[in-house]
Design an enzyme around this catalytic site. Structure first.
Site, PDB file in Angstrom:
ATOM      1  N   HIS A 126       0.817  -1.220   0.000  1.00  0.00           N
ATOM      2  CA  HIS A 126       0.000   0.000   0.000  1.00  0.00           C
ATOM      3  C   HIS A 126       0.851   1.270   0.000  1.00  0.00           C
ATOM      4  O   HIS A 126       0.362   2.339   0.360  1.00  0.00           O
ATOM      5  CB  HIS A 126      -0.963  -0.014   1.202  1.00  0.00           C
ATOM      6  CG  HIS A 126      -2.019  -1.079   1.092  1.00  0.00           C
ATOM      7  ND1 HIS A 126      -2.854  -1.447   2.127  1.00  0.00           N
ATOM      8  CD2 HIS A 126      -2.385  -1.865   0.038  1.00  0.00           C
ATOM      9  CE1 HIS A 126      -3.675  -2.410   1.725  1.00  0.00           C
ATOM     10  NE2 HIS A 126      -3.404  -2.690   0.470  1.00  0.00           N
ATOM     11  N   CYS A 134       4.453  12.718  -7.664  1.00  0.00           N
ATOM     12  CA  CYS A 134       3.939  13.784  -8.522  1.00  0.00           C
ATOM     13  C   CYS A 134       2.723  13.283  -9.325  1.00  0.00           C
ATOM     14  O   CYS A 134       2.759  12.195  -9.903  1.00  0.00           O
ATOM     15  CB  CYS A 134       5.036  14.259  -9.471  1.00  0.00           C
ATOM     16  SG  CYS A 134       4.445  15.494 -10.635  1.00  0.00           S
ATOM     17  N   CYS A 137       4.276  13.729 -13.382  1.00  0.00           N
ATOM     18  CA  CYS A 137       5.411  12.966 -13.930  1.00  0.00           C
ATOM     19  C   CYS A 137       5.748  11.717 -13.111  1.00  0.00           C
ATOM     20  O   CYS A 137       6.612  10.942 -13.498  1.00  0.00           O
ATOM     21  CB  CYS A 137       6.641  13.869 -14.083  1.00  0.00           C
ATOM     22  SG  CYS A 137       7.438  14.303 -12.519  1.00  0.00           S
ATOM     23  N   GLY A 195      -1.469  -9.553  12.389  1.00  0.00           N
ATOM     24  CA  GLY A 195      -2.036  -8.231  12.668  1.00  0.00           C
ATOM     25  C   GLY A 195      -2.818  -7.609  11.536  1.00  0.00           C
ATOM     26  O   GLY A 195      -2.772  -6.403  11.355  1.00  0.00           O
ATOM     27  N   THR A 196      -3.537  -8.444  10.804  1.00  0.00           N
ATOM     28  CA  THR A 196      -4.406  -7.865   9.771  1.00  0.00           C
ATOM     29  C   THR A 196      -5.817  -8.413   9.910  1.00  0.00           C
ATOM     30  O   THR A 196      -5.993  -9.595  10.231  1.00  0.00           O
ATOM     31  CB  THR A 196      -3.870  -8.122   8.339  1.00  0.00           C
ATOM     32  OG1 THR A 196      -4.846  -7.649   7.396  1.00  0.00           O
ATOM     33  CG2 THR A 196      -3.558  -9.571   8.065  1.00  0.00           C
ATOM     34  N   SER A 197      -6.801  -7.548   9.648  1.00  0.00           N
ATOM     35  CA  SER A 197      -8.195  -7.996   9.710  1.00  0.00           C
ATOM     36  C   SER A 197      -8.516  -8.880   8.511  1.00  0.00           C
ATOM     37  O   SER A 197      -9.580  -9.496   8.464  1.00  0.00           O
ATOM     38  CB  SER A 197      -9.138  -6.789   9.756  1.00  0.00           C
ATOM     39  OG  SER A 197      -8.859  -5.910   8.683  1.00  0.00           O
ATOM     40  N   GLU A 223      -7.697 -11.195  17.754  1.00  0.00           N
ATOM     41  CA  GLU A 223      -9.108 -11.404  17.404  1.00  0.00           C
ATOM     42  C   GLU A 223      -9.225 -12.345  16.213  1.00  0.00           C
ATOM     43  O   GLU A 223      -8.338 -12.372  15.364  1.00  0.00           O
ATOM     44  CB  GLU A 223      -9.755 -10.069  17.010  1.00  0.00           C
ATOM     45  CG  GLU A 223      -9.822  -9.061  18.136  1.00  0.00           C
ATOM     46  CD  GLU A 223     -10.471  -7.750  17.699  1.00  0.00           C
ATOM     47  OE1 GLU A 223     -11.212  -7.743  16.691  1.00  0.00           O
ATOM     48  OE2 GLU A 223     -10.218  -6.741  18.362  1.00  0.00           O
ATOM     49  N   ALA A 239       1.193  -9.453  18.681  1.00  0.00           N
ATOM     50  CA  ALA A 239       2.318  -9.900  17.859  1.00  0.00           C
ATOM     51  C   ALA A 239       3.659  -9.673  18.561  1.00  0.00           C
ATOM     52  O   ALA A 239       4.567 -10.499  18.467  1.00  0.00           O
ATOM     53  CB  ALA A 239       2.301  -9.163  16.520  1.00  0.00           C
TER      54      ALA A 239
HETATM   55  P1  OAD Z   1      -6.965  -3.319  10.409  1.00  0.00           P
HETATM   56  O1  OAD Z   1      -7.003  -2.119  11.260  1.00  0.00           O
HETATM   57  O2  OAD Z   1      -8.122  -3.597   9.509  1.00  0.00           O
HETATM   58  O3  OAD Z   1      -6.776  -4.610  11.317  1.00  0.00           O
HETATM   59  C1  OAD Z   1      -5.864  -4.638  12.359  1.00  0.00           C
HETATM   60  C2  OAD Z   1      -5.840  -6.031  12.914  1.00  0.00           C
HETATM   61  O4  OAD Z   1      -4.785  -6.093  13.864  1.00  0.00           O
HETATM   62  C3  OAD Z   1      -7.118  -6.431  13.636  1.00  0.00           C
HETATM   63  O5  OAD Z   1      -7.522  -7.716  13.168  1.00  0.00           O
HETATM   64  C4  OAD Z   1      -6.703  -6.494  15.116  1.00  0.00           C
HETATM   65  O6  OAD Z   1      -7.386  -7.525  15.822  1.00  0.00           O
HETATM   66  C5  OAD Z   1      -5.228  -6.811  14.984  1.00  0.00           C
HETATM   67  N1  OAD Z   1      -4.388  -6.390  16.139  1.00  0.00           N
HETATM   68  C6  OAD Z   1      -4.586  -5.376  17.004  1.00  0.00           C
HETATM   69  N2  OAD Z   1      -3.572  -5.304  17.885  1.00  0.00           N
HETATM   70  C7  OAD Z   1      -2.707  -6.296  17.564  1.00  0.00           C
HETATM   71  C8  OAD Z   1      -1.455  -6.730  18.092  1.00  0.00           C
HETATM   72  N3  OAD Z   1      -0.879  -6.134  19.141  1.00  0.00           N
HETATM   73  N4  OAD Z   1      -0.854  -7.795  17.508  1.00  0.00           N
HETATM   74  C9  OAD Z   1      -1.416  -8.421  16.453  1.00  0.00           C
HETATM   75  N5  OAD Z   1      -2.589  -8.043  15.907  1.00  0.00           N
HETATM   76  C10 OAD Z   1      -3.225  -6.989  16.443  1.00  0.00           C
HETATM   77  O7  OAD Z   1      -5.594  -3.235   9.590  1.00  0.00           O
HETATM   78  P2  OAD Z   1      -5.199  -3.934   8.222  1.00  0.00           P
HETATM   79  O8  OAD Z   1      -5.674  -5.328   8.172  1.00  0.00           O
HETATM   80  O9  OAD Z   1      -3.755  -3.651   8.039  1.00  0.00           O
HETATM   81  O10 OAD Z   1      -5.513   0.201   3.527  1.00  0.00           O
HETATM   82  O11 OAD Z   1      -6.022  -3.079   7.199  1.00  0.00           O
HETATM   83  C11 OAD Z   1      -5.856  -3.352   5.854  1.00  0.00           C
HETATM   84  C12 OAD Z   1      -5.925  -2.093   5.054  1.00  0.00           C
HETATM   85  O12 OAD Z   1      -7.135  -1.419   5.338  1.00  0.00           O
HETATM   86  C13 OAD Z   1      -4.864  -1.046   5.432  1.00  0.00           C
HETATM   87  O13 OAD Z   1      -3.641  -1.237   4.776  1.00  0.00           O
HETATM   88  C14 OAD Z   1      -5.483   0.207   4.959  1.00  0.00           C
HETATM   89  C15 OAD Z   1      -6.853  -0.019   5.555  1.00  0.00           C
HETATM   90  O14 OAD Z   1      -7.818   0.710   5.024  1.00  0.00           O
HETATM   91  C16 OAD Z   1      -5.607   1.358   2.857  1.00  0.00           C
HETATM   92  O15 OAD Z   1      -5.586   2.428   3.416  1.00  0.00           O
HETATM   93  C17 OAD Z   1      -5.710   1.189   1.377  1.00  0.00           C
END
Ligand code: OAD
Length: 248
Positions: A126, A134, A137, A195-197, A223, A239
């Site tokens: 991302h 820019c 360009c 750490g991603t949803s 979660e 994490a």
């Molecule tokens: P999210 O904010 O959607 O998800 C964060 C995840 O991290 C959740 O599932 C939490 O349970 C988990 N979490 C919280 N604390 C944690 C910890 N200490 N250790 C491990 N996990 C933990 O973030 P992303 O999945 O990164 O994109 O979101 C994906 C994309 O959506 C982002 O890159 C961004 C956003 O909109 C854009 O802006 C295009």
């Protein structure tokens, strides 16, 4: 889950860590949570800024209709991440690049904390909040070297307005970065999703590609996510606490 329970890392995972040759890690906002970077979702909340859901302010249409507002939002975010330092999760992942025969880190984060921890060749799916691009360009510049008071900043090459060099909702991922990530995911034997949803595509599709290729899938997240059910191991917790235990 407390630290003692974390020590119950399944033996099968320890064995996989010993024998893995090609490791792929996908991270999201949660890997930086313990550094103080706010997540977008999680804990039943979604991020809102000036009354706008982040999907609205972080969108391609907002770049077209109100670029100064987009800059305000990214200046605010950079202000927050600028104070943050890598945590033990970033540090463990950085060590893994020496530990495995082949190692790939793909992140959805734009905070630059993986590189700050020493990770090299990070596939930033991302983009990066510290860069501007820019509109005309395509020249990229480091925001740390741009004058702070000119918003939107102007390109040093052609004088056109610049935008944050990040992927916004409604935009494609950078092609070469995406192709590398998809190829590496489809050829790994051990895949960590940290750490991603796991709901924002196409990034969220990478673990499925790894699983289809027969990789052992591990999720690290306090979660459950839509991915959890298909994981071979789910480690519930932070994490920064869990990943260092995998280096024991
Ligand atoms: P999210 O904010 O959607 O998800 C964060 C995840 O991290 C959740 O599932 C939490 O349970 C988990 N979490 C919280 N604390 C944690 C910890 N200490 N250790 C491990 N996990 C933990 O973030 P992303 O999945 O990164 O994109 O979101 C994906 C994309 O959506 C982002 O890159 C961004 C956003 O909109 C854009 O802006 C295009």
């Amino acid at each position: 889950m407390n630290t003692r329970q974390h020590r119950n890392i399944p033996e099968e995972l320890r064995e996989r860590l010993r024998s893995a040759r090609r490791v792929f890690v996908l991270t999201g906002a949660g890997v930086s949570a313990e550094s103080g970077v706010p997540t977008f979702r999680g804990g039943g909340h979604t991020a809102v800024w000036k009354g706008m859901p982040f999907e609205v302010i972080s969108s391609a249409s907002m770049v077209r209709s109100n670029l100064p507002e987009v800059w305000e939002w990214f200046d605010y975010r950079r202000g927050r991440i600028g104070e943050c330092r890598p945590n033990p999760a970033h540090e463990t992942i950085a060590r893994w690049q020496e530990r495995f025969e082949s190692f790939t880190l793909a992140t959805q984060n734009v905070d630059g904390l993986h590189a700050a921890a020493g990770s090299r060749g990070v596939l930033e799916l991302h983009g990066n909040a510290w860069r501007a691009r820019c509109l005309k360009c395509g020249n990229r510049e480091d925001m740390r070297e741009k004058q702070r008071d000119v918003r939107p900043p102007l390109c040093a090459e052609c004088g056109t307005q610049m935008r944050p060099d990040v992927v916004l909702f409604g935009e494609m991922l950078p092609e070469r970065v995406w192709i590398s990530a998809a190829e590496r995911a489809a050829h790994c034997d051990l895949c960590f999703v940290v750490g991603t949803s796991a709901i924002v595509y196409p990034a969220a599709g990478l673990p499925y590609a790894a699983a289809e290729a027969g990789a052992f899938l591990v999720e690290v997240n306090p979660e459950p996510t839509p991915l959890s059910e298909m994981c071979d191991v789910t480690l519930r917790g932070a994490a920064g606490e869990i990943l260092p235990l995998l280096d024991d």
